[in-house]
Design a protein around this motif. Structure first.
Motif, PDB file in Angstrom:
ATOM      1  N   TYR A  44      39.942  37.042  33.305  1.00  0.00           N
ATOM      2  CA  TYR A  44      40.533  35.941  34.050  1.00  0.00           C
ATOM      3  C   TYR A  44      41.918  35.610  33.485  1.00  0.00           C
ATOM      4  N   SER A  45      42.852  35.249  34.369  1.00  0.00           N
ATOM      5  CA  SER A  45      44.193  34.864  33.945  1.00  0.00           C
ATOM      6  C   SER A  45      44.161  33.441  33.382  1.00  0.00           C
ATOM      7  N   PRO A  46      45.199  33.051  32.626  1.00  0.00           N
ATOM      8  CA  PRO A  46      45.239  31.665  32.115  1.00  0.00           C
ATOM      9  C   PRO A  46      45.129  30.612  33.212  1.00  0.00           C
ATOM     10  N   LEU A  47      45.782  30.851  34.358  1.00  0.00           N
ATOM     11  CA  LEU A  47      45.708  29.875  35.450  1.00  0.00           C
ATOM     12  C   LEU A  47      44.302  29.810  36.020  1.00  0.00           C
ATOM     13  N   GLN A  48      43.619  30.954  36.144  1.00  0.00           N
ATOM     14  CA  GLN A  48      42.233  30.958  36.634  1.00  0.00           C
ATOM     15  C   GLN A  48      41.312  30.227  35.660  1.00  0.00           C
ATOM     16  N   ILE A  49      41.526  30.421  34.362  1.00  0.00           N
ATOM     17  CA  ILE A  49      40.704  29.709  33.370  1.00  0.00           C
ATOM     18  C   ILE A  49      40.964  28.213  33.467  1.00  0.00           C
ATOM     19  N   ALA A  50      42.215  27.830  33.642  1.00  0.00           N
ATOM     20  CA  ALA A  50      42.535  26.404  33.790  1.00  0.00           C
ATOM     21  C   ALA A  50      41.835  25.811  35.001  1.00  0.00           C
ATOM     22  N   SER A  51      41.735  26.594  36.085  1.00  0.00           N
ATOM     23  CA  SER A  51      41.087  26.084  37.300  1.00  0.00           C
ATOM     24  C   SER A  51      39.605  25.801  37.076  1.00  0.00           C
ATOM     25  N   LEU A  52      38.982  26.489  36.113  1.00  0.00           N
ATOM     26  CA  LEU A  52      37.569  26.233  35.823  1.00  0.00           C
ATOM     27  C   LEU A  52      37.365  24.816  35.286  1.00  0.00           C
ATOM     28  N   PHE A  53      38.408  24.249  34.670  1.00  0.00           N
ATOM     29  CA  PHE A  53      38.326  22.903  34.114  1.00  0.00           C
ATOM     30  C   PHE A  53      38.882  21.849  35.062  1.00  0.00           C
ATOM     31  N   LEU A  54      39.301  22.268  36.267  1.00  0.00           N
ATOM     32  CA  LEU A  54      39.915  21.327  37.206  1.00  0.00           C
ATOM     33  C   LEU A  54      38.976  20.169  37.530  1.00  0.00           C
ATOM     34  N   PHE A  55      37.741  20.497  37.945  1.00  0.00           N
ATOM     35  CA  PHE A  55      36.796  19.441  38.301  1.00  0.00           C
ATOM     36  C   PHE A  55      36.325  18.671  37.074  1.00  0.00           C
ATOM     37  N   TYR A  56      36.263  19.339  35.910  1.00  0.00           N
ATOM     38  CA  TYR A  56      35.888  18.654  34.669  1.00  0.00           C
ATOM     39  C   TYR A  56      36.818  17.474  34.420  1.00  0.00           C
ATOM     40  N   GLU A  57      38.107  17.712  34.525  1.00  0.00           N
ATOM     41  CA  GLU A  57      39.078  16.661  34.274  1.00  0.00           C
ATOM     42  C   GLU A  57      39.191  15.703  35.454  1.00  0.00           C
ATOM     43  N   LEU A  58      39.149  16.240  36.681  1.00  0.00           N
ATOM     44  CA  LEU A  58      39.288  15.400  37.866  1.00  0.00           C
ATOM     45  C   LEU A  58      38.147  14.393  37.975  1.00  0.00           C
TER      46      LEU A  58
END
Length: 407
Positions: A44-58
Motif C-alpha cells: 500500500y502507498s503512504p496515501l492509501q495507508i493514511a486513508s485507512l485511518f480516515l474514519f478513525y480520526e473523522l
C-alpha cells in the motif's frame, strides 16, 4: 492489593479509570503500528495507508463532541465502558480471513476504534476533574500530567508490542490476542467503576455541546494546530520513511517509535516541575505561547538538516528527540489547562469539545502526512508542521493571562 480497600474512594476510582485507560491505550498503540506496518508490507502507498485511518480520526471528531454530551447525561462510567466494548469489537473485526481485509472493511474497523478511543479518553480526562478537590490546581496539574504521560508511555509500548506481535503471531493472531485481554479489562470495569461518575446535575441540552467559553474555544483552536503539526510527519511519513529510506525492518521501526513515545510520556509526567509549578504557581497563557514558540523551530531545523550533506539518520533522530521533549511539555500543559478551565458540573461537555479539536487536528495531520509525503517527501511534511506550530503559538496569545496558585 490488600491495601486497596483502605484507600480513599476517589483514589480507588482514579486507579480504575487509569487502569482502563492504560489497557485501552496499549491496544490502541499496538493496533496503529500493526495497520501501518502490515499494509505497508502488502504494497500500500503512504496515501492509501493514511486513508485507512480516515474514519478513525473523522469519527473521533464526532465522538468527542457527542461523547461529552453523553457523559454529562448518562455518566462517565458508561461512556468509558462503551469505549472498551467497542474496541474489543473493532479488534475482532480484523481477525477475519486476509481476503476480507479490504480497504473499506479496515476503514470500518478503524471507525469503531476511533469512536472507542475518544470515548475512553474523554471519560478518563473528565473524571480527573471530579476526583481532585476543588481549588487544588497544583494537585490537578500533577494528576493530569501523570494520567497523560503514563498513557503516552504505554502507547509507545503499544507500538513496540504491535511490531513484535506482527512478527510473532501475524496480523490476525495479534489482534485476536489483544481482543481477548481487553475483554477481560472491560468485564472488570463493569463491576468496579462508580455509577453516575460525571453525570451533570441538570440534564444538558443538545445545543450545549458547542462550547461558549472563550478560553476553551481559544485553547481548542491551538490544540488543533498543535496535534496537526505532530501527526503531519509522525503518523504515516516517519514510519514509512524509516522503512523505505533507511531500510529498517518491523522490529526496528516499532521499537524506535515505541521508545520515542515512551520517553515522550515520561517527559509529560515531569511537565509540572519543568514548567515551574515548584515556584508556587501553575502556568497559564504565557507558558502556552512560550513552549509552542520554542517547538516551532524544531521541524524546520530538521528539514534544513535533511537537505544538507550531513548524516540523515543522526539529524532526523536527534531532531525527533528534541521535538518529543518540547511537544510533551506542550501537550501536558494543554491537558492541564483544559481540565482547569472546564466547569465541574457537566465537565465532559467542555473536555469533549476540546478533544474534538484534538481529533480534528489528528485527522488533518494524518491525511496530510500521507498526501504530502507521497507527493513531496518528508521535508515538506516538516515545513507544514512548522507552519501549524507557529499558528498554535499565535492563537495561544489570546488565552487568559491570570495565573493560578499551585495549592
Amino acid at each position: 492489593m490488600r491495601r486497596l480497600p483502605s484507600l480513599a474512594p476517589e483514589v480507588r476510582q482514579y486507579l480504575v479509570v487509569t487502569g482502563n485507560y492504560w489497557a485501552f491505550t496499549l491496544t490502541d498503540g499496538a493496533l496503529r503500528m500493526l495497520v501501518v506496518l502490515h499494509f505497508h508490507s502488502l504494497g500500500y502507498s503512504p496515501l492509501q495507508i493514511a486513508s485507512l485511518f480516515l474514519f478513525y480520526e473523522l469519527f473521533g471528531v464526532v465522538t468527542n463532541l457527542v461523547g461529552g454530551y453523553l457523559g454529562a447525561r448518562i455518566g462517565l462510567n458508561r461512556t468509558m465502558n462503551i469505549g472498551l466494548a467497542l474496541q474489543v469489537a473493532a479488534l475482532l473485526m480484523l481477525t477475519v480471513p486476509p481476503e476480507w481485509l479490504t480497504v473499506v472493511w479496515v476503514m470500518g474497523a478503524q471507525a469503531i476504534s476511533g469512536i472507542a478511543k475518544d470515548l475512553n479518553k474523554m471519560s478518563a480526562k473528565s473524571a480527573i476533574k471530579l476526583l481532585v478537590p476543588e481549588g487544588q490546581q497544583g494537585a490537578l496539574y500533577r494528576w493530569v500530567a501523570l494520567l497523560t504521560g503514563s498513557k503516552n508511555a504505554l502507547k509507545g509500548a503499544g507500538f513496540f508490542v504491535g511490531g513484535a506481535l506482527l512478527a510473532l503471531l501475524g496480523f490476525a493472531g495479534a489482534v485476536l490476542a489483544m481482543a481477548c485481554i481487553l475483554a477481560l479489562v472491560w468485564i472488570a470495569s463493569l463491576f468496579l467503576l462508580k455509577r453516575d461518575l460525571g453525570r451533570a446535575k441538570a440534564k444538558p441540552k443538545f445545543r450545549e455541546m458547542l462550547s461558549k467559553s472563550g478560553p476553551i474555544n481559544v485553547l481548542s483552536a491551538a490544540r488543533l494546530f498543535l496535534f496537526g503539526a505532530r501527526d503531519v510527519w509522525f503518523v504515516i511519513a516517519l514510519p514509512v520513511y524509516l522503512s523505505s529510506v533507511f531500510g529498517w525492518d518491523h522490529w526496528q521501526v516499532g521499537g524506535f517509535l515505541a521508545s520515542w513515545v515512551i520517553g515522550y510520556g515520561i517527559v509529560q509526567t515531569l511537565a509540572p516541575g519543568i514548567t515551574g509549578k515548584r515556584r508556587g504557581s501553575v502556568p497559564g497563557a504565557a507558558a502556552a505561547f512560550g513552549w509552542a514558540a520554542s517547538l516551532t523551530v524544531v521541524p524546520g531545523a530538521i528539514a534544513l538538516g535533511l537537505l544538507s550533506d550531513g548524516a540523515a539518520e543522526v539529524i532526523l533522530l536527534g531532531g525527533l528527540m528534541t521535538f518529543g521533549v518540547l511537544f510533551a511539555v506542550n501537550s501536558s500543559l494543554h491537558s492541564y489547562l483544559i481540565v482547569s478551565y472546564a466547569k465541574a458540573d457537566g465537565v465532559s461537555l467542555d473536555v469533549g469539545f476540546y478533544y474534538m479539536s484534538n481529533a480534528m487536528g489528528r485527522l488533518i495531520g494524518t491525511l496530510l502526512s500521507g498526501w504530502v509525503y507521497q507527493a513531496y517527501g518528508l521535508e515538506a511534511c516538516l515545513w507544514v508542521s512548522t507552519f501549524f506550530l507557529a499558528t498554535a503559538a499565535l492563537i495561544s496569545l489570546k488565552l487568559p493571562r491570570h495565573r493560578f496558585s499551585a495549592s
